[in-house]
Design a protein around this motif. Sequence first.
Motif, mmCIF file in Angstrom:
data_model
loop_
_atom_site.group_PDB
_atom_site.id
_atom_site.type_symbol
_atom_site.label_atom_id
_atom_site.label_comp_id
_atom_site.label_asym_id
_atom_site.label_seq_id
_atom_site.Cartn_x
_atom_site.Cartn_y
_atom_site.Cartn_z
ATOM 1 N N ALA A 120 -34.457 -11.112 -20.007
ATOM 2 C CA ALA A 120 -35.894 -10.858 -20.126
ATOM 3 C C ALA A 120 -36.425 -11.343 -21.473
ATOM 4 C CB ALA A 120 -36.171 -9.367 -19.943
ATOM 5 N N LEU A 121 -35.698 -11.099 -22.543
ATOM 6 C CA LEU A 121 -36.132 -11.529 -23.872
ATOM 7 C C LEU A 121 -36.148 -13.057 -23.977
ATOM 8 C CD1 LEU A 121 -34.259 -8.937 -26.121
ATOM 9 C CD2 LEU A 121 -36.703 -9.016 -25.586
ATOM 10 N N VAL A 122 -35.157 -13.699 -23.369
ATOM 11 C CA VAL A 122 -35.143 -15.165 -23.362
ATOM 12 C C VAL A 122 -36.340 -15.697 -22.584
ATOM 13 C CG1 VAL A 122 -33.904 -17.210 -22.554
ATOM 14 C CG2 VAL A 122 -32.653 -15.360 -23.678
ATOM 15 N N GLY A 123 -36.661 -15.044 -21.458
ATOM 16 C CA GLY A 123 -37.830 -15.461 -20.684
ATOM 17 C C GLY A 123 -39.123 -15.328 -21.474
ATOM 18 N N ILE A 124 -39.244 -14.232 -22.235
ATOM 19 C CA ILE A 124 -40.434 -14.036 -23.069
ATOM 20 C C ILE A 124 -40.499 -15.104 -24.164
ATOM 21 C CG2 ILE A 124 -41.489 -12.477 -24.751
ATOM 22 C CD1 ILE A 124 -40.383 -10.144 -23.052
ATOM 23 N N ALA A 125 -39.351 -15.383 -24.797
ATOM 24 C CA ALA A 125 -39.322 -16.409 -25.840
ATOM 25 C C ALA A 125 -39.646 -17.783 -25.277
ATOM 26 C CB ALA A 125 -37.947 -16.417 -26.515
ATOM 27 N N TYR A 126 -39.175 -18.039 -24.075
ATOM 28 C CA TYR A 126 -39.453 -19.330 -23.435
ATOM 29 C C TYR A 126 -40.962 -19.487 -23.185
ATOM 30 C CZ TYR A 126 -39.374 -23.074 -19.958
ATOM 31 O OH TYR A 126 -39.604 -24.253 -19.275
ATOM 32 N N ARG A 127 -41.577 -18.413 -22.668
ATOM 33 C CA ARG A 127 -42.991 -18.494 -22.300
ATOM 34 C C ARG A 127 -43.908 -18.514 -23.518
ATOM 35 N NH1 ARG A 127 -47.429 -19.107 -22.067
ATOM 36 N NH2 ARG A 127 -49.005 -18.464 -20.542
ATOM 37 N N PHE A 128 -43.626 -17.691 -24.516
ATOM 38 C CA PHE A 128 -44.578 -17.519 -25.607
ATOM 39 C C PHE A 128 -44.171 -18.218 -26.905
ATOM 40 C CE2 PHE A 128 -45.265 -13.844 -22.805
ATOM 41 C CZ PHE A 128 -46.620 -13.991 -22.565
ATOM 42 N N VAL A 129 -42.962 -18.770 -26.962
ATOM 43 C CA VAL A 129 -42.546 -19.488 -28.166
ATOM 44 C C VAL A 129 -42.250 -20.947 -27.850
ATOM 45 C CG1 VAL A 129 -40.862 -19.629 -30.051
ATOM 46 C CG2 VAL A 129 -41.606 -17.390 -29.209
ATOM 47 N N TYR A 130 -41.360 -21.185 -26.904
ATOM 48 C CA TYR A 130 -40.936 -22.557 -26.639
ATOM 49 C C TYR A 130 -42.046 -23.412 -26.024
ATOM 50 C CZ TYR A 130 -38.614 -26.532 -24.450
ATOM 51 O OH TYR A 130 -38.272 -27.794 -24.059
ATOM 52 N N LEU A 131 -42.743 -22.912 -25.008
ATOM 53 C CA LEU A 131 -43.772 -23.720 -24.351
ATOM 54 C C LEU A 131 -44.876 -24.140 -25.317
ATOM 55 C CD1 LEU A 131 -44.115 -22.118 -20.794
ATOM 56 C CD2 LEU A 131 -42.866 -24.169 -21.489
ATOM 57 N N PRO A 132 -45.361 -23.253 -26.185
ATOM 58 C CA PRO A 132 -46.367 -23.718 -27.158
ATOM 59 C C PRO A 132 -45.802 -24.658 -28.224
ATOM 60 C CG PRO A 132 -46.522 -21.340 -26.827
ATOM 61 C CD PRO A 132 -45.245 -21.785 -26.193
ATOM 62 N N VAL A 133 -44.554 -24.484 -28.618
ATOM 63 C CA VAL A 133 -43.981 -25.274 -29.715
ATOM 64 C C VAL A 133 -43.452 -26.605 -29.230
ATOM 65 C CG1 VAL A 133 -42.127 -25.347 -31.429
ATOM 66 C CG2 VAL A 133 -43.461 -23.250 -31.104
ATOM 67 N N GLY A 134 -42.674 -26.577 -28.142
ATOM 68 C CA GLY A 134 -42.179 -27.811 -27.553
ATOM 69 C C GLY A 134 -40.988 -28.423 -28.252
ATOM 70 N N VAL A 135 -41.075 -29.681 -28.612
ATOM 71 C CA VAL A 135 -39.953 -30.516 -29.052
ATOM 72 C C VAL A 135 -39.068 -29.895 -30.127
ATOM 73 C CG1 VAL A 135 -39.323 -32.728 -30.101
ATOM 74 C CG2 VAL A 135 -41.096 -32.637 -28.340
ATOM 75 N N PRO A 136 -39.597 -29.275 -31.182
ATOM 76 C CA PRO A 136 -38.710 -28.722 -32.217
ATOM 77 C C PRO A 136 -37.693 -27.708 -31.693
ATOM 78 C CG PRO A 136 -40.957 -28.817 -33.020
ATOM 79 C CD PRO A 136 -41.019 -29.140 -31.556
ATOM 80 N N LEU A 137 -37.965 -27.112 -30.541
ATOM 81 C CA LEU A 137 -37.042 -26.132 -29.983
ATOM 82 C C LEU A 137 -36.336 -26.640 -28.721
ATOM 83 C CD1 LEU A 137 -38.984 -22.765 -30.457
ATOM 84 C CD2 LEU A 137 -36.884 -23.490 -31.599
ATOM 85 N N ASP A 138 -36.458 -27.938 -28.461
ATOM 86 C CA ASP A 138 -35.783 -28.490 -27.286
ATOM 87 C C ASP A 138 -34.277 -28.244 -27.331
ATOM 88 O OD1 ASP A 138 -37.958 -29.380 -25.925
ATOM 89 O OD2 ASP A 138 -37.782 -31.485 -26.518
ATOM 90 N N TRP A 139 -33.684 -28.355 -28.518
ATOM 91 C CA TRP A 139 -32.229 -28.214 -28.637
ATOM 92 C C TRP A 139 -31.756 -26.824 -28.208
ATOM 93 C CZ3 TRP A 139 -29.441 -24.793 -31.722
ATOM 94 C CH2 TRP A 139 -30.190 -24.023 -32.610
ATOM 95 N N LEU A 140 -32.660 -25.837 -28.270
ATOM 96 C CA LEU A 140 -32.294 -24.467 -27.940
ATOM 97 C C LEU A 140 -32.648 -24.086 -26.506
ATOM 98 C CD1 LEU A 140 -31.099 -21.943 -29.340
ATOM 99 C CD2 LEU A 140 -33.432 -21.238 -29.885
ATOM 100 N N PHE A 141 -33.758 -24.628 -25.975
ATOM 101 C CA PHE A 141 -34.247 -24.183 -24.671
ATOM 102 C C PHE A 141 -34.157 -25.243 -23.575
ATOM 103 C CE2 PHE A 141 -36.286 -21.130 -27.485
ATOM 104 C CZ PHE A 141 -36.215 -19.949 -26.756
ATOM 105 N N ALA A 142 -34.051 -26.520 -23.925
ATOM 106 C CA ALA A 142 -34.056 -27.563 -22.897
ATOM 107 C C ALA A 142 -32.706 -27.607 -22.178
ATOM 108 C CB ALA A 142 -34.375 -28.911 -23.531
ATOM 109 N N GLY A 143 -32.672 -28.362 -21.082
ATOM 110 C CA GLY A 143 -31.443 -28.497 -20.315
ATOM 111 C C GLY A 143 -31.197 -27.326 -19.397
#
Length: 443
Positions: A120-143
């Motif tokens: 659940a926490l990863v899902g929240i981080a994905y929605r509210f942190v990764y999607l707005p930030v994008g490329v700088p966090l690809d290494w952590l959330f992409a794939g």
Amino acid sequence: MEQIGETNREIAGVSGPEGRSSLDFSRRIPELDGLRGLAIAMVLYVHYIWFGIVAQPPALLAYFNTMTRPFWSAVDLFFLLSGFLIGGNLLDSRDSPKYFSTFYIRRFCRVLPIYFLFLALVGIAYRFVYLPVGVPLDWLFAGRLPWYAYFSFAQNLWMSKWNTPGAVILTITWAFAVEVQFYMVVPALIRFVRRSALPYIFIAGFVLAPVARLFIVFRFRANLYATYALLPCRMDSLFLGLLCAYCLRERGAWNWLVKHRSDLWILFFVLLAGIPALNTKGLPLTLLWITVGYGWMSVFYATAMILALTNSGSFLSRALRWPWLTGLGTISYGVYLFHYGIYGLCMWLLRGHASLLENWKDFGVTLLAAVITVALGKLSWRYFEKPIVRWSRNWPHSKPSEAPAARDLTAWAGASGVSKVPDAGQISETRADLSFASTIRRG
């Protein structure tokens, strides 16, 4: 009281017709917490330090990174401990009428709530942190793997099929999937297979694991990640843990191990000396590691565990009882789940880049991430995990009763020619005395 004490000491060594070791498995064993703490410390080192070091020879740091490459095997130590603890609990409750229900309720209360909280926490981080930030966090959330793979505990199957670890923040959950699949198999195995045949089953699992890995290497060369992530490929450490749980509960095996402790120390140092030969580039996907490395490290860890458990006065046992190490072991599950996400977010927020150690500022952020991870692990254990574990104890294997102990004592008295058998109250009182004395002896 002296006669009662002697009687109880005899009963402590016998459970039904089969002899038992002198180790008290009914209490928490700090050496095992210490081993678990050592395992999670190695995981933190690999993910926080080892992955980030970019130095090359002749830099001293590069050589240090090479020497610590076998820390990859920390998960094998986790698996060995899991096999030992889970197998031991199942062996002790093998004849319980609530064998399956109690095991699964307790086990799922231990592992599922925090796992779903983590997702659940990863899902929240994905929605509210990764999607707005994008490329700088690809290494952590992409794939990404399919989301339902994580909820069906099949992510290791998808990782093996696609030969990819998926999103880094969730990659660590492959070990959780292996554990859950292990829970689906082993309880039935221990329940329905004749007890005397179990050691041969456990040995077979240890032997077949490298065979399974070699089959994948030569049959599915494009899917080598499967040799790392599939349950059949990690049976050597899991089933060796089961074998240790069985042997340390048998009086004859226990006495043999204690008698041959010096030989075990020789084996320990031989295995330790052999580790550098396995320490080649490409771990854990080298042919040498796939065929020999996993089993070698599993036997090394098993030998260390046996030495610690059979001699509480040794330096190894005392070191594993260090409070900071046992404390880290107690919170290891939460630390394992949260550590990579915390590290990645700290590096992004404070350094603006991925997992790299290029200067002292990067190292400082890494230490900060470690402190936050341990603090969160403590909070999770105290206020979330521990209360649920306590609640799960409402499902015992059987109703507490002194009658079985009294029947065992009567049977012993008849065989030994003792005319007077102490009553249940005396037995309970004496057991409390002996438990305290055992604690003092081990203390």
